[in-house]
Scaffold this motif. Structure first.
Motif, PDB file in Angstrom:
ATOM      1  N   UNK A  24       0.829  -1.214   0.000  1.00 12.00           N
ATOM      2  CA  UNK A  24       0.000   0.000   0.000  1.00 12.00           C
ATOM      3  C   UNK A  24       0.860   1.259   0.000  1.00 12.00           C
ATOM      4  N   UNK A  25       1.896   1.262   0.839  1.00  9.42           N
ATOM      5  CA  UNK A  25       2.743   2.449   0.972  1.00  9.42           C
ATOM      6  C   UNK A  25       3.517   2.787  -0.284  1.00  9.42           C
ATOM      7  N   UNK A  26       3.818   1.759  -1.088  1.00  8.97           N
ATOM      8  CA  UNK A  26       4.553   1.981  -2.337  1.00  8.97           C
ATOM      9  C   UNK A  26       3.611   2.041  -3.538  1.00  8.97           C
ATOM     10  N   UNK A  79      16.450  10.519  14.203  1.00  9.39           N
ATOM     11  CA  UNK A  79      15.289   9.653  14.364  1.00  9.39           C
ATOM     12  C   UNK A  79      14.698   9.356  12.995  1.00  9.39           C
ATOM     13  N   UNK A  80      14.145   8.169  12.845  1.00  8.33           N
ATOM     14  CA  UNK A  80      13.600   7.796  11.544  1.00  8.33           C
ATOM     15  C   UNK A  80      12.302   7.020  11.724  1.00  8.33           C
ATOM     16  N   UNK A  81      11.318   7.342  10.908  1.00 11.03           N
ATOM     17  CA  UNK A  81      10.057   6.606  10.874  1.00 11.03           C
ATOM     18  C   UNK A  81      10.100   5.717   9.641  1.00 11.03           C
ATOM     19  N   UNK A  82      10.187   4.421   9.888  1.00  7.02           N
ATOM     20  CA  UNK A  82      10.349   3.454   8.807  1.00  7.02           C
ATOM     21  C   UNK A  82       9.033   3.010   8.182  1.00  7.02           C
ATOM     22  N   UNK A  83       7.979   3.017   8.961  1.00  9.38           N
ATOM     23  CA  UNK A  83       6.712   2.510   8.434  1.00  9.38           C
ATOM     24  C   UNK A  83       5.556   3.092   9.243  1.00  9.38           C
ATOM     25  N   UNK A  84       4.502   3.417   8.549  1.00  8.39           N
ATOM     26  CA  UNK A  84       3.240   3.838   9.161  1.00  8.39           C
ATOM     27  C   UNK A  84       2.145   3.107   8.408  1.00  8.39           C
ATOM     28  N   UNK A 123       1.747   9.109  -2.562  1.00  4.16           N
ATOM     29  CA  UNK A 123       1.134   8.516  -1.372  1.00  4.16           C
ATOM     30  C   UNK A 123       0.330   9.595  -0.647  1.00  4.16           C
ATOM     31  N   UNK A 124      -0.916   9.288  -0.295  1.00  6.76           N
ATOM     32  CA  UNK A 124      -1.780  10.277   0.364  1.00  6.76           C
ATOM     33  C   UNK A 124      -1.255  10.696   1.734  1.00  6.76           C
ATOM     34  N   UNK A 125      -0.379   9.901   2.334  1.00  6.49           N
ATOM     35  CA  UNK A 125       0.175  10.245   3.644  1.00  6.49           C
ATOM     36  C   UNK A 125       1.043  11.500   3.588  1.00  6.49           C
ATOM     37  N   UNK A 126       1.493  11.881   2.408  1.00  4.49           N
ATOM     38  CA  UNK A 126       2.311  13.097   2.271  1.00  4.49           C
ATOM     39  C   UNK A 126       1.567  14.293   2.846  1.00  4.49           C
ATOM     40  N   UNK A 127       0.259  14.356   2.624  1.00  3.27           N
ATOM     41  CA  UNK A 127      -0.542  15.468   3.163  1.00  3.27           C
ATOM     42  C   UNK A 127      -0.441  15.522   4.686  1.00  3.27           C
TER      43      UNK A 127
END
Length: 145
Positions: A24-26, A79-84, A123-127
């Motif tokens: 989904x994320x890609x 810090x890094x966010x690898x997955x949501x 990806x809609x998460x950019x918003x």
């Protein structure tokens, strides 16, 4: 809704659902096997990364995978966010934002002065990320040949 670290059974469930999260994320570009995801996640977990999950009772709603990374130019640890990921049935209820805010808070409390993430174009998460104050830093481009 509670956001917390998962127990062993919940961690197994998250890892089993991670291929869907990556798909989904890609935007359907990357179709990893469960074995590949397990290999990638275990490597991150072995280096100190960890999940925070959102639950309602015993029901898993979504998660964020947090850790650290090194800046490729300065070698600074960030810090890094690898997955949501939020399961489809729970989307549109603000869970992603709550997971992200909790994740950023955790990383800040661990002493990081900056948090980064990578996201596929479109990806809609950019918003959400931009709403939270994330700024575009680099852009990876590709050419199929």
């Amino acid at each position: 809704m509670i956001i917390r670290k998962p127990n062993d059974n919940e961690l197994e469930k998250v890892i089993s659902l991670s291929p869907k999260a990556i798909l989904d994320g890609t935007l359907g570009v990357v179709k990893p096997t469960r074995e590949k995801v397990t290999q990638l996640v275990e490597s991150l977990l072995d280096r100190g990364s960890y999940y925070l999950i959102a639950t309602d009772g015993h029901e898993l709603m979504g998660w964020v995978l947090l850790g650290s990374s090194k800046d490729q130019f300065t070698n600074e640890t960030i810090g890094f966010i690898y997955e949501l990921f939020v399961l489809e049935v729970f989307r549109g209820k603000g869970i992603s934002e709550k997971l992200m805010r909790s994740g950023v808070d955790h990383l800040k409390n661990e002493g990081y002065s900056e948090v980064r993430l990578s996201v596929f174009s479109g990806n809609k998460a950019i918003e959400l990320y931009e709403k939270m104050g994330f700024k575009k830093r680099t852009l990876t481009m590709s050419l199929e040949i």
